[in-house]
Design a protein around this motif. Structure first.
Motif, PDB file in Angstrom:
ATOM      1  N   CYS A  66       0.846  -1.188   0.000  1.00  0.00           N
ATOM      2  CA  CYS A  66       0.000   0.000   0.000  1.00  0.00           C
ATOM      3  C   CYS A  66       0.879   1.234   0.000  1.00  0.00           C
ATOM      4  N   VAL A  67       0.435   2.261  -0.696  1.00  0.00           N
ATOM      5  CA  VAL A  67       1.151   3.530  -0.710  1.00  0.00           C
ATOM      6  C   VAL A  67       0.265   4.561  -0.027  1.00  0.00           C
ATOM      7  N   CYS A  73       1.228  14.368  -2.094  1.00  0.00           N
ATOM      8  CA  CYS A  73       2.545  13.742  -1.974  1.00  0.00           C
ATOM      9  C   CYS A  73       2.908  13.013  -3.252  1.00  0.00           C
ATOM     10  N   GLY A  74       2.013  13.015  -4.220  1.00  0.00           N
ATOM     11  CA  GLY A  74       2.343  12.416  -5.514  1.00  0.00           C
ATOM     12  C   GLY A  74       2.049  10.941  -5.604  1.00  0.00           C
ATOM     13  N   LYS A  75       1.214  10.421  -4.692  1.00  0.00           N
ATOM     14  CA  LYS A  75       0.976   8.973  -4.763  1.00  0.00           C
ATOM     15  C   LYS A  75       0.144   8.598  -5.983  1.00  0.00           C
ATOM     16  N   ASP A 232       1.183  -5.943   3.061  1.00  0.00           N
ATOM     17  CA  ASP A 232       2.362  -6.567   3.642  1.00  0.00           C
ATOM     18  C   ASP A 232       3.330  -5.467   4.047  1.00  0.00           C
ATOM     19  N   ARG A 233       3.548  -4.564   3.103  1.00  0.00           N
ATOM     20  CA  ARG A 233       4.400  -3.410   3.407  1.00  0.00           C
ATOM     21  C   ARG A 233       3.666  -2.134   3.011  1.00  0.00           C
ATOM     22  N   ILE A 234       3.922  -1.095   3.780  1.00  0.00           N
ATOM     23  CA  ILE A 234       3.321   0.201   3.468  1.00  0.00           C
ATOM     24  C   ILE A 234       4.441   1.165   3.101  1.00  0.00           C
ATOM     25  N   LEU A 235       4.269   1.778   1.923  1.00  0.00           N
ATOM     26  CA  LEU A 235       5.228   2.783   1.473  1.00  0.00           C
ATOM     27  C   LEU A 235       4.658   4.145   1.856  1.00  0.00           C
ATOM     28  N   GLU A 245       9.353   8.252   2.735  1.00  0.00           N
ATOM     29  CA  GLU A 245       9.653   8.598   4.116  1.00  0.00           C
ATOM     30  C   GLU A 245      10.041   7.340   4.880  1.00  0.00           C
ATOM     31  N   GLU A 246       9.268   6.306   4.689  1.00  0.00           N
ATOM     32  CA  GLU A 246       9.526   5.075   5.430  1.00  0.00           C
ATOM     33  C   GLU A 246       8.814   3.923   4.736  1.00  0.00           C
TER      34      GLU A 246
END
Lengths: 306, 320
Positions: A66-67, A73-75, A232-235, A245-246
Motif C-alpha cells: 500500500c502507498v 505527496c504524488g501517490k 504486507d508493506r506500506i510505502l 519517508e519510510e
C-alpha cells in the motif's frame, strides 16, 4: 481512550514470528515491479513542482503493497507512472527487470472513478481485456464467465454497468483488470468512493482474490486503516517534494480478519502512521481533528444540546 | 391542480399526463391564436374586401384596401349621393386563414394539376429532399471521420481545424457563384452549397464531441491493452456514438437552413422555387401550406430519429 492505548502499545517494528517468517519469504522472491529513481517534475509556466523525487522501491512477487501519504505527496502520480499513463521526468519502471514504455496489459489498473464501459454489459466488459490479448470471442466469453463466477456476479453477466451498485461496479472492474492476466494490479484509491460497509467487504474480497491467484498488488489509498489492513508493506510518501519517508512492514498475521483492527499491533502501526503524516504538516492534512472551528452561537442561548 | 402549479416552478416536477397536456397545448395555442385572428373580425382585420364597388370607379369586387381608405371612399360616395361601396373586414392577403391553408395543403396531395414550373408542392418538395439527402450524406461521409480524427488525434486537429475555422466563417452563399461556375446550373451546385454549409460545422462539432469522451474510459482501456485502431473502434466510437447521433440530428436541421440558398442558385428549384412563385402570384395559402409541409417533415424526422436514438442508446439515456 488515547492515553489508555499509549502506554500499552508495542513497537510497530517488532514483527510476530509468523509475520517475520512470511516477510522473509516474500523478500526472497524476485522483484516484479521496480521503481528506479523515478522523478516527476511538473512545469507550469515558471512554476516547477517536484511531485516525485528519485523514488526507489521494489515490489516482490505476490506482495501487497500500500502507498499512503498526505494529499499532494504524488501517490496518484506514482501509480499513474507505474501504469504508464504518465511518463516519468527521469528514472524508469522495470517489469521483471525490463523497462516499460506506456500502458500495457501486464499492469492492470482499477481506478477511483467507475470506468466500466457503459455501452457494454458486464460480461462484455470483462471480455474486453481478454479480447485485446488476441483471444477469440467465444474463448473470451468462457473466461469472462469464469471470472464473473469467481466474483459472484455471474447472474449479472447481461446487466449494464448503470444497473449495478458502486461496489458491484468496482468488483467487475477488478475482474476486468484481472481477466487481462496482468502481473501487477494497480489500484488508485479504488474503494474510496464506496460507503464504509461496502469498502470493508471489498477489502476482504480483494484479499480473497489475491490469495487465490498469482497477482502482485500496489494499492494507493489515503485511508490508513485500509492500508494497514491490506498491506504486507506500506510505502509512506512525504510531500514537497514527494519522497519515500519510510517503508513499514505490517506486523499483522494473515489471513487478516476485521478483529485485528483493534489489536495492539494494528493500533501501534496506525499511531505511528498518524504521527508521520501529522509531522509533514501540510495545510490540507488528511486528518483535520486539530482544526478549530470558530463559529458564533447561532441558536438561542437557552437552547442547549449538551 | 397542485401538479399543474408545480410544473411552473423552477425545475419543478411534472407527471406524464400534464406533459401530454402541455404538448397538445403547444400545438393548439398557436393554432387557436391564428384562428382567432383569422375568423374573429374584431380581433385584427385591418383591411376591407370589396363585395360591391358601388359608385366608386376605381374599386373592383375582390379588391382589398385599408379600412381608412375604404371609409373615405364610402364618405365620398355618400357626399355625392351615389351608391356606397360595400365590403367585409378582412386580413391582408399575406395572412390566409387556417381553413384556406388546410385546403391548399389537402389540394396539394389530392390534385395532380400543374401549378407553375414545378408541378406541385409534393413534387417540388421531393426534389428538395433529394438535395438535402445527398448534401447531408456527402457532408457526413467526409465530416464524421474527419471530426472524430480531429477530436482524437492532436496532429490532425492542429492541421485541419484552423482552415476549417476559416471556411466556417465564410457564408455558404458566398460559394454560390463559384459552385455554379464549377458544377453547372442543375443539382450539383445546390448539393455543394449544402455540403459547404454543413461540413465545416460538422467537423468542429464532432471533434468537440469526441474530445468530451470521458478520458478515464480511454485510460482504463489502455491499461487493458487497447491501442491504435482497436482503441478507436472499440472504445472511442462506441463511447461517443449517442452524442454523435445527437449532433447529426442537429446538423441535419442545419442542412435545411442552407436549402433556401441552395435552391435559389443556378436554376431555381424545389420547395423554395415553389414558395417564391406562389408568393409572386399572391397565393399565400400555397405558401403557408408549403411552409407547414417543411415544418411537419422536419419535426417528424427529428421525432422519429429521437425515438430511434432512445431505443439504440438505452445505456446513455439511463446514465443521464
Amino acid at each position: 481512550m488515547a492515553d489508555h492505548v499509549e502506554h500499552a502499545l508495542p513497537d510497530y517494528r517488532i514483527l510476530p514470528p509468523d509475520v517475520a517468517a512470511r516477510m522473509a519469504q516474500i523478500k526472497q522472491r524476485d522483484y516484479v515491479l521496480e521503481i528506479d529513481r523515478v522523478t516527476k517534475v511538473f512545469t507550469q509556466k515558471k512554476n516547477r513542482t517536484v511531485a516525485l523525487d528519485a523514488i526507489e522501491f521494489g515490489v516482490h512477487r505476490r506482495e501487497l503493497v500500500c502507498v499512503v501519504g498526505p494529499s499532494g505527496c504524488g501517490k496518484s502520480t506514482l501509480v499513474r507512472i507505474l501504469a504508464g499513463l504518465e511518463d516519468a521526468t527521469s528514472g524508469q519502471i522495470l517489469m521483471n527487470g525490463k523497462p516499460v514504455r506506456g500502458p500495457g496489459s501486464d499492469r492492470g489498473m482499477v481506478f477511483q472513478k467507475y470506468t466500466l464501459f457503459p455501452w457494454l454489459d458486464v460480461c462484455r466488459n470483462v471480455m474486453f481485456g481478454i479480447e485485446m490479448g488476441g483471444v477469440d470471442r467465444l474463448e473470451a466469453q468462457r473466461q469472462a464467465m469464469q471470472w464473473l463466477q469467481m466474483i459472484g456476479l455471474e447472474q449479472f453477466a447481461t446487466a449494464f454497468p448503470h444497473q449495478l451498485s458502486g461496489g458491484m461496479q468496482q468488483r467487475v472492474a477488478i475482474a476486468r483488470a484481472l481477466a487481462a492476466s496482468p502481473r501487477v494490479l494497480l489500484m488508485d484509491e479504488s474503494f474510496s468512493a464506496l460507503d464504509a460497509q461496502t469498502r470493508t467487504k471489498m477489502q476482504n474480497y480483494l484479499m480473497e482474490i489475491w490469495r487465490k491467484i498469482d497477482i502482485t498488488i500496489v494499492f494507493i489509498t489515503h485511508d490508513l486503516d485500509e492500508a494497514i489492513y491490506l498491506a504486507d508493506r506500506i510505502l509512506v510518501l512525504k510531500p514537497n517534494p514527494g519522497r519515500v519517508e519510510e517503508v513499514i512492514e505490517v506486523p499483522l498475521s494473515r489471513p487478516r480478519r476485521a478483529e485485528q483492527m483493534t489489536s495492539d499491533e494494528f493500533l501501534a502501526t496506525k499511531a505511528h502512521l498518524e504521527g508521520l503524516i501529522r509531522s509533514f504538516g501540510t495545510s490540507d492534512d488528511m486528518d483535520e481533528e486539530d482544526v478549530k472551528i470558530d463559529l458564533p452561537l447561532l441558536t438561542l442561548v437557552t437552547d442547549q444540546v449538551e | 391542480m397542485q401538479g399543474f402549479l408545480a410544473s411552473w416552478r423552477l425545475y419543478g416536477r411534472t407527471d406524464r399526463m400534464l406533459r401530454n397536456v402541455f404538448g397538445i397545448l403547444a400545438v393548439l395555442l398557436p393554432l387557436l391564436l391564428w384562428s382567432a385572428v383569422s375568423y374573429l373580425p374584431f380581433v385584427w382585420h385591418p383591411q376591407v374586401l370589396i363585395t360591391d364597388p358601388g359608385g366608386e370607379e376605381y374599386l373592383e369586387t375582390g379588391m382589398r384596401m385599408n379600412r381608412v381608405d375604404f371609409l373615405r371612399a364610402v364618405k365620398e360616395m355618400q357626399d355625392q349621393h351615389q351608391p356606397a361601396p360595400q365590403g367585409i373586414p378582412t386580413n391582408p392577403v399575406y395572412l390566409p386563414s387556417p381553413g384556406e391553408v388546410l385546403s391548399a395543403f389537402v389540394h396539394a396531395f389530392t390534385s395532380s394539376a400543374p401549378v407553375g414550373a414545378e408541378h406541385s408542392i409534393t413534387q417540388a418538395f421531393a426534389h428538395s429532399i433529394r438535395i438535402i439527402f445527398w448534401g447531408f450524406v456527402i457532408s457526413s461521409v467526409m465530416g464524421v471521420p474527419l471530426g472524430i480524427m480531429c477530436g482524437s488525434i492532436p496532429a490532425v486537429a492542429r492541421l485541419v481545424e484552423p482552415s476549417v475555422d476559416f471556411f466556417r466563417y465564410l457564408p455558404a452563399p458566398a460559394f454560390g457563384a463559384l459552385a455554379v461556375a464549377i458544377l453547372g446550373i442543375y443539382d450539383a451546385p445546390k448539393i455543394a452549397i449544402i455540403v459547404i454549409g454543413t461540413l465545416f460545422q460538422q467537423i468542429l462539432v464532432i471533434a468537440n464531441t469526441t474530445r468530451k469522451l470521458d478520458f478515464a474510459l480511454v485510460e482504463a482501456s489502455r491499461t487493458l491493452g487497447a491501442k491504435g485502431l482497436r482503441l478507436l473502434f472499440r472504445v472511442v466510437i462506441p463511447g461517443i456514438l449517442p452524442d454523435l447521433y445527437r449532433d447529426q440530428r442537429i446538423l441535419l436541421g442545419w442542412a435545411w437552413t442552407y436549402l433556401i440558398v441552395a435552391e435559389l442558385i443556378g436554376t431555381s428549384s424545389g420547395i423554395t422555387w415553389f414558395i417564391t412563385q406562389q408568393a409572386r402570384y399572391q397565393h399565400f395559402d400555397n405558401v403557408f401550406a408549403a411552409m407547414a409541409l417543411i415544418g411537419i417533415v422536419g419535426l417528424g424526422t427529428d421525432m422519429v430519429l429521437g425515438v430511434i436514438g432512445g431505443k439504440l442508446f438505452t445505456w446513455k439515456r439511463e446514465n443521464g
